[in-house]
Scaffold this active site. Structure first.
Site, PDB file in Angstrom:
ATOM      1  N   THR A   1      -0.200  -2.871   7.459  1.00 18.43           N
ATOM      2  CA  THR A   1       0.063  -4.312   7.443  1.00 18.43           C
ATOM      3  C   THR A   1      -0.806  -4.916   6.342  1.00 18.43           C
ATOM      4  OG1 THR A   1       0.529  -4.196   9.793  1.00 18.43           O
ATOM      5  CG2 THR A   1       0.221  -6.380   8.884  1.00 18.43           C
ATOM      6  N   HIS A   2      -0.627  -4.353   5.134  1.00 16.13           N
ATOM      7  CA  HIS A   2      -1.414  -4.809   3.990  1.00 16.13           C
ATOM      8  C   HIS A   2      -0.474  -5.392   2.949  1.00 16.13           C
ATOM      9  CE1 HIS A   2      -4.415  -1.408   5.209  1.00 16.13           C
ATOM     10  NE2 HIS A   2      -4.351  -2.362   6.108  1.00 16.13           N
ATOM     11  N   ASN A   3       0.101  -6.546   3.280  1.00 16.36           N
ATOM     12  CA  ASN A   3       0.960  -7.244   2.334  1.00 16.36           C
ATOM     13  C   ASN A   3       0.068  -8.153   1.511  1.00 16.36           C
ATOM     14  OD1 ASN A   3       2.066  -7.187   5.316  1.00 16.36           O
ATOM     15  ND2 ASN A   3       3.846  -6.860   4.005  1.00 16.36           N
TER      16      ASN A   3
ATOM     17  N   HIS B   1      -4.557   6.604   1.326  1.00 21.14           N
ATOM     18  CA  HIS B   1      -4.384   5.152   1.397  1.00 21.14           C
ATOM     19  C   HIS B   1      -4.472   4.620  -0.019  1.00 21.14           C
ATOM     20  CE1 HIS B   1      -5.608   0.976   2.210  1.00 21.14           C
ATOM     21  NE2 HIS B   1      -4.978   1.119   3.347  1.00 21.14           N
TER      22      HIS B   1
ATOM     23  N   GLN C   1       0.880  -1.166   0.000  1.00 22.15           N
ATOM     24  CA  GLN C   1       0.000   0.000   0.000  1.00 22.15           C
ATOM     25  C   GLN C   1       0.909   1.204   0.000  1.00 22.15           C
ATOM     26  OE1 GLN C   1      -3.570  -1.459   1.426  1.00 22.15           O
ATOM     27  NE2 GLN C   1      -3.749  -0.332  -0.481  1.00 22.15           N
TER      28      GLN C   1
END
Lengths: 588, 409, 249
Positions: A514-516, A438, A347
């Site tokens: 924490t957007h893997n 975002h 992100q």
């Protein structure tokens, strides 16, 4: 010598959100399910109670709820010319561990992706021409459409009691909701949270500019809620210790609050904790998984056979397990061949701080998903002609926290320590606010995951290696988004503002999200995807892989809503198709 | 859930044929009725050790007089009751006397089971005959001298035990009588909820007026509005017993176990009957408590706002069915504050049932609050929002804290 | 089969369970099988352990003098209120270095060791405890050489600021430690010590929270959500309470 255990119908590897969803759905279908979780049991009254959950040092800065790099981490480099080095401390992202996984410490922002997100490649090519998607941008269509997933988004939202306002019910646009969202069958299960001051100012400014802000869909309860399983949640108390922390009063949706009270009472379900799965074992043909091997806290090895093996660990671990187990051809970014490890994405975020003299914001009154959203610049909600990028993101006025070590804004030019710093912090703490952007990250040929040649974990297995950087597409998009955010900030008429664009190479140091995503993506072609549209492995049909691992690229919204929807979608396919006829659900 | 029991029961019936052959021919209905009554009497709770074989006994029962270990009531012939005749079983339940004339201790609530009809008792026996026999010899009781001499129970029984099967009250409805039978007979509610004299006998004239037991206070079950069931409707009482909670309260601790093992398995008609009976128990007004000290109320208010309001709300209204309201909470206004202190010290979990699976729990505060602080906030809760009950002293908290610490060693 | 409520209880051990001040909650770990119900036992609380503030457990007197002086420049006392020294930040840092943070227990500390780019983050092979020890010694040596034999603690405030700035910008090179890494760690720990819960030794009397108006370890702001723009003046409370919790008289 590994002790062999009696076989189970289903073995779940990892027990966070997707493990709980699959566990609940498949035990309902009469299957006997064993879940194996490397971390420990934890629950509201004993582990994140209202008596001690408000501990900024312990939970955020000393990472008490997160994965410990000492136990497992990965190596990182921006590109293949560098040597990857270990991520020795957590920073950019905070993977979870333990029962409930990252679902314990998440914010609760629960969005749906746009219909066009699921067909990003064909949609953008159609609208802007083939040149809009450069050769090295490896985005793909998902193989599943928004309309197909809609009932499952609904199911996850009602499981969680999401607080929100629909913007599009069966094609009819609703005032106060997201006018851009895909059509939904009905409104959210609970109304939006009561809004605090900062997001209210943000929304008013956004409206002045002609935008249509709406409340962020929230898994922090706006009221007491009993979900369709009979599990009960309590109203959120706006404590401001939400994201990165466990919730102390049952008001944040998680596996523990929404599913486990029901699932753990079932005779056909068993959970083993502090047991780490080290690999999935295949038979001689390599086309069938027969068991998983795991190690318990005392170092004893076990072999747990299962008819159906489902990887429910975090995205990074799922990919690593596939690589370590030899399921699917590893991706080689030099040749572009192979599937496991390709299309890793993340992100891209930025912020604008605003400072007031006359407005007391009280930032400590917060919740993980408390805020207002402007979606005018997400996805393909706006005309990208001539802008030089595709994709977008949302602009948010969130008020999640006022925790002082993390959140003590100072205006531009203030030194980082000393007398002036102290004064600036004291003067601005109560009267400042941040806008956040975002943004989406498109997949790129060079951004990939594979096994590191040098570094190992405590069990001696190679660490995974992440090669990742933002590309021009992301920077241009993020700069554009930040400029739009700055316009809204200006309309809030602050005394001053501070714009912080995301510049330079991606750094693993500062926390971002924490957007893997990606690494074992879903698709229609086994040459360019690791799993089919039902999240079933093309290579080993009795292995399914849950999580954001499936995303071919990462749109401009938080991933958990879609992770939940895909888990229900896959569970449905297992129950209605696979159980009747085990084998590949899609012919390649 | 239920289908497992039926299948298991059938399988066990087949394997239990050997012992059944000795008994009179028993119908499946009798066994099912006996199973239901066994649940009503909650036999399994006392007669099973944690993680032990069901009904195999050996569980330590703490009494003010020492520890007694429950009997093995599986059909095992050496260590269980397999060799007992039906008459011997009935005599044990009805008179509190074992096959060799041995007096049983009233930790086994025969003063309540005496009310059960012979037919019901033998149905229980028939069900117990289907339990897999388990070999388990219980330890001898560890009672304060000279109570180890069972013969002393003759005198105790003479004073405190009123033998006799339940007789219907013709002035009350059939439903009331059924409720009375269940409460005074197999339910043995008074065993916990009726205060005891120094020799452990029920203070019969204060039946169901609350009692301290195993460091809990089993609350008053009369119809008093302030600290009895006065504010609860018949349906709410039934709901509590069936699901473990209602809008006023949630069952925790020992009562949580009762709900899980016993009352949640009773049928709706019986639960309604119990509720009807309880609502007819004459209200006894609580003792007037003196006004609490302002210093305690001020400190308690601060502690409450900072530590309790997140769940119980600053207005004390809680979240019905999740976090009990403290305003007008009968349990919290009990004359004996033991349960109030205990849940603050150790936390409490509302029992999970199929109907209400979320075990909403209060965290433990014992590590966080000192004795004076717990006393202050307990006093505050007992005297706010219209509540009125005696203040709690730091010494009371200290005593309970030590007692609980001792039991976990 | 008997009622499953008894025979399928979880095997979580009962009794009081307390987490460690290092925030890891590390207890001897034990794999468990959980079935039948959500595990719970009375009195269990994975609570933090407050430090006992007497003396120093890790830092030597020289190191204490350095830390005391440095933190007084990073967050000075002034008319707004206490600075880091008065707020007990030196005690906080000492206890952190003595515990699992100081030992880098949760970090990946396996070799090989490389320097890497800024994006790749901290690659120092020194634990924080070792870093402080090595850096403070090297900084005092630098000060002796540069300021006529004076150690950092003996310098005038303006000179101390000069040294700190030099470390921050990487202009001062230390022999045995990376200056920028040390400075960033010290600054981070100072801010942590100033604003963390008082149970960890710093933020004494909640001085840090009072400076900015942070109400501390509260958990319910519902009565204030709608009070847009109002100054709330909520007295700060820590995990172990505030003065008002004690009955007066």
């Amino acid at each position: 010598m590994a002790r062999k255990l009696p076989s189970a119908d289903v073995v779940l590897v990892g027990f966070g959100w997707t493990g709980a969803i699959l566990g609940q759905e498949l035990t309902d279908a009469g299957l006997q399910v064993v879940a194996i979780e490397r971390g420990s049991w934890r629950d509201t009254p004993t582990d994140f109670a209202v008596t001690f959950a408000q501990d900024e040092l312990r939970y955020y800065w000393r990472h008490a709820l997160f994965q410990q790099p000492a136990r497992e981490t990965l190596t990182f480099r921006n590109n293949a010319t560098e040597t990857a080095l270990p991520m020795r401390r957590l920073g950019s992202f905070l993977p979870g561990t333990g029962v409930g996984g990252a679902g314990i410490h998440w914010n609760g922002m629960t969005f749906r992706f746009l219909p066009s997100d699921f067909i990003a490649k064909s949609h953008n090519t159609e609208r802007y021409g083939a040149d809009a998607v450069p050769a090295d941008m490896t985005i793909q269509d998902w193989g599943v459409t928004y309309d197909e997933l809609e009932p499952y988004y609904d199911k996850f939202e009602y499981l969680c009691g999401i607080a929100g306002k629909a913007g599009n019910i069966k094609g009819k646009i609703q005032d106060g909701g997201n006018p851009f969202e895909g059509a939904r069958s009905r409104d959210y299960p609970t109304p939006p949270m009561d809004m605090v001051y900062g997001p209210t100012l943000f929304a008013n400014a956004a409206k002045e500019l002609g935008h249509r802000p709406f409340p962020g869909p929230s898994a922090n309860m706006s009221r007491a809620y009993t979900n369709p399983l009979g599990a009960q949640l309590a109203p959120c108390t706006y404590c401001g210790f939400c994201e990165k922390y466990g919730c102390g009063n049952y008001s944040k949706a998680s596996a523990q609050t929404t599913i486990l009270p029901v699932l753990l009472r079932k005779d056909n379900f068993e959970l083993r904790t502090e047991s780490e799965v080290t690999r999935v074992n295949l038979d001689a043909s390599g086309k069938r998984a027969v068991s998983v091997t795991y190690v318990d806290a005392q170092g004893q090895e076990y072999e747990q056979p299962g008819e159906l093996i489902i990887l429910c660990a975090y995205q990074l671990h799922n990919v690593r397990l596939l690589l370590l187990s030899g399921i699917g051809t590893p991706y080689d970014s030099a040749t572009g061949l192979g599937v496991v490890g390709r299309n890793y994405a993340y992100q891209i975020t930025s912020s604008v701080d605003v400072f007031f003299d006359d407005k007391i914001i009280n930032p400590f009154i917060g919740a993980g998903s408390l805020g207002m959203i402007v979606d005018e610049f997400n996805g393909d909600n706006f005309d990208h002609t001539g802008l030089g990028f595709i994709g977008g993101g949302y602009i948010a006025g969130w008020n999640t926290n006022g925790r002082p070590i993390e959140t003590h804004r100072t205006p531009q030019g203030v030194p980082r320590w000393g007398e002036k710093w102290k004064r600036a912090v004291a003067e601005n703490y109560l009267k400042s606010f941040s806008l956040a952007t975002h943004g989406a990250v498109m997949s790129h040929r060079a951004n990939a995951l594979d096994l590191d040649p040098t570094y190992r974990d405590i069990l001696g297995r190679p660490l995974m290696r992440m090669t990742f950087d933002f590309t021009d597409n992301e920077h241009r998009m993020s700069d554009y988004l930040t400029d739009r955010a700055a316009e809204i900030a200006k309309a809030m008429r602050p005394r001053e503002m501070k714009v912080t664009k995301r510049t330079g190479s991606y750094s693993i140091v500062p926390y971002q999200t924490t957007h893997n995503t990606g690494g074992a993506i879903m698709g229609t072609d086994p040459k360019s995807s690791a799993i089919n549209r039902y999240l079933q492995s093309w290579d080993v049909p009795n292995v399914f892989v849950m999580g954001s691992t499936a995303f071919p690229q990462n749109p401009g919204y938080n991933p958990t809503g879609t992770v939940g929807a895909l888990a229900y979608w896959a569970a449905d396919a297992i129950k209605t198709q696979y159980m009747k006829n085990p084998g590949p659900l899609v012919q390649a | 859930m239920h289908k497992h029991y039926v299948i298991a029961g059938a399988v066990v019936l087949a394997s239990g044929c050997a012992s059944l052959a000795l008994a009179k021919e028993t119908s499946f209905e009798t066994v099912q009725k006996g199973k239901y009554l066994t649940q009503a009497a909650d036999c399994v709770a006392c007669h099973t050790v944690e993680n032990g074989k069901p009904f195999a006994g050996g569980r330590a029962i703490e009494t003010p007089f020492g520890t007694i270990y429950s009997a093995n009531i599986t059909p095992d012939r050496e260590t269980g009751i397999g060799a007992w005749s039906d008459d011997e079983f009935y005599r044990a339940m009805h008179e509190g006397i074992g096959p060799d004339g041995k007096r049983l201790y009233p930790a086994f609530p025969y003063p309540y089971f005496t009310k059960m009809t012979r037919e019901d008792v033998l149905a229980i026996r028939a069900y117990l005959n289907t339990i897999p026999p388990a070999s388990n010899r219980r330890p001898d009781p560890k009672l304060t001298w000279p109570l180890g001499y069972r013969a002393l129970m003759r005198g105790w029984n003479w004073v405190f035990f009123q033998e006799g099967t339940f007789t219907q009250n013709s002035e009350k409805s059939a439903e009331w009588n059924r409720g009375a039978y269940l409460v005074e007979g197999p339910g043995h509610c008074g065993a916990c909820h009726t205060p005891k004299n120094t020799l452990g006998g029920d203070k019969r004239s204060n039946a169901l007026e609350g009692n301290q037991i195993q460091h809990w206070f089993a609350p008053k079950l009369d119809n008093d509005r302030q600290n009895g069931l006065g504010a609860w409707s018949v349906d709410e009482i039934a709901e509590y017993l069936k699901t473990g909670r209602n809008r006023h309260s949630g069952a925790t601790g020992l009562m949580g176990e009762v709900v899980a093992n016993s009352t949640s398995k009773l049928d709706d008609a019986d639960l309604h009957a119990i509720a009807v009976y309880l609502k007819d128990v004459t209200a006894v007004a609580p003792e007037l408590a003196s006004k609490p000290e302002q210093a305690q109320m001020d400190a308690g208010e601060a502690i409450f706002a900072d530590s309790c309001a997140a769940c119980h709300q600053s207005n004390g209204k809680g979240v019905p069915h999740m976090f009990p309201p403290l305003a007008a909470n009968a349990n919290a206004q009990s004359s004996d504050p033991t349960s109030v202190m205990r849940v603050i010290l150790e936390g409490a979990r509302t029992v999970a049932t199929d109907a209400r699976p979320t075990p909403s729990s209060m965290p433990a505060y014992g590590w966080k609050l000192r004795d004076a602080e717990i006393a202050a906030v307990a006093t505050y809760v007992r005297n706010s929002w219209g509540n009125a009950a005696s203040a709690v002293t730091p010494a009371q908290v200290k005593t309970l804290r030590s007692a609980l610490h001792a039991t976990t060693q | 089969m008997a009622p499953h409520d008894i025979s399928r209880r979880n095997i979580l051990s009962a009794g009081l369970v307390v987490g460690s001040a290092s925030a890891l909650g590390h207890l001897p770990s034990e794999s468990k099988t959980i079935a039948g119900e959500m595990p719970w036992a009375p009195g269990v609380a994975n609570a933090p352990e407050p430090i006992t503030p007497d003396g120093y457990q890790f830092v030597s007197p020289d190191e204490a003098a350095f830390i005391d002086a440095a933190i007084s420049r990073l967050i000075p006392a002034d008319e707004l209120g206490a600075g880091a020294r008065e707020a007990g930040v030196a005690t906080f840092i000492d206890r952190q270095l003595a515990g699992s943070f100081g030992a880098a227990e949760t970090w990946y500390m396996q070799g090989p060791w490389g320097e890497g780019s800024k994006s790749q983050g901290y690659q120092t092979r020194l634990t924080p405890a070792q870093l402080y020890r090595a850096a403070i010694k090297a900084i005092d040596e630098h000060c002796h050489a540069t300021f006529s034999g004076k150690s950092f603690a003996e310098l005038a405030p303006a000179q101390q600021d000069q040294v700190l700035t030099g470390l921050e910008k990487g202009e001062i090179k230390l022999k045995s430690a990376e200056a920028v890494t040390f400075f960033e760690t010290l600054l981070q720990n100072t801010i942590e010590g100033f604003f963390s819960d008082p149970i960890y030794g710093g933020n004494r009397e909640m001085a840090g929270w009072k400076l900015i108006g942070f109400p501390g370890a509260r958990y319910d702001y519902r009565p204030y959500v709608a009070k847009h723009g109002e100054k709330l003046n909520l007295p700060p409370v820590g995990i172990k309470g505030r003065a008002e919790w004690t009955p007066r008289g």
